[in-house]
Design a protein around this motif. Sequence first.
Motif, PDB file in Angstrom:
ATOM      1  N   SER A  54       0.845  -1.193   0.000  1.00  0.00           N
ATOM      2  CA  SER A  54       0.000   0.000   0.000  1.00  0.00           C
ATOM      3  C   SER A  54       0.877   1.239   0.000  1.00  0.00           C
ATOM      4  O   SER A  54       1.767   1.376   0.837  1.00  0.00           O
ATOM      5  N   GLU A  55       0.612   2.131  -0.941  1.00  0.00           N
ATOM      6  CA  GLU A  55       1.343   3.399  -0.970  1.00  0.00           C
ATOM      7  C   GLU A  55       0.869   4.340   0.119  1.00  0.00           C
ATOM      8  O   GLU A  55       1.570   5.289   0.473  1.00  0.00           O
ATOM      9  N   PHE A  56      -0.323   4.102   0.666  1.00  0.00           N
ATOM     10  CA  PHE A  56      -0.946   5.062   1.568  1.00  0.00           C
ATOM     11  C   PHE A  56      -0.870   4.658   3.034  1.00  0.00           C
ATOM     12  O   PHE A  56      -1.281   5.412   3.899  1.00  0.00           O
ATOM     13  N   ASP A  57      -0.341   3.472   3.308  1.00  0.00           N
ATOM     14  CA  ASP A  57      -0.252   2.999   4.687  1.00  0.00           C
ATOM     15  C   ASP A  57       1.192   3.107   5.171  1.00  0.00           C
ATOM     16  O   ASP A  57       2.057   2.342   4.735  1.00  0.00           O
TER      17      ASP A  57
END
Length: 216
Positions: A54-57
């Motif tokens: 995940s790029e956002f975690d």
Amino acid sequence: MTVWVSHEAGARLRPGPRSDRVAVIDYDASNDRYYQPVDLDDDDILIQNGLPPSEFDPRFHQQMVFAVASRTIEVFDTALGRRVRWLRQRRPLRVFPHAMQEANAYYDARQHALLFGYFSATSGEAGASLPGQTVFSCLSHDIIAHETTHALVHSIRRHYMQPTNLDTLAFHEAFADLVALFQHFTFKEALLDHVLRTAGVLFRPELAPTVAPAPT
């Protein structure tokens, strides 16, 4: 692709993740904030062999830098036939996945730390990213392996950090690039996929698309 990291005998993996050799500290100096550290020994994470990409975690970012850095260290241990000892033996290598808001990543010998930056992709140099998309250097396998190699070489030959001539620092950079490149061949899934898609012609600059283009 899964990066398998050996469990350190007699050592406990702490949230961060933190082991006896690598300690991930997720402090963002540009915004003066800490991100919640991931606990890879949590049952919900263990049952799925780690967090999914995940790029956002931020927790996945922590997991990735820890795994790739640890794996790179293991490769050096195997090649040398012994465990690499840090110059500061009682302090693990500190890793900051979101150290600063800039397009950079580097090894800081004074802090015994790897610092990874993040930045917004510009419209002119977005590459595979979208213009304005946040690019995290800590999500690049090659950058992590490269910077970890700087720390390893410095611990083995500390004086190679001194620019006594033009070739000294060039050796550091070239060796770190080669380690990152050869690490690719240790991941069987990626290697097999590449061989199958290129018919073994590994020097092709681009891979054939996995899906045929739609007829026009």
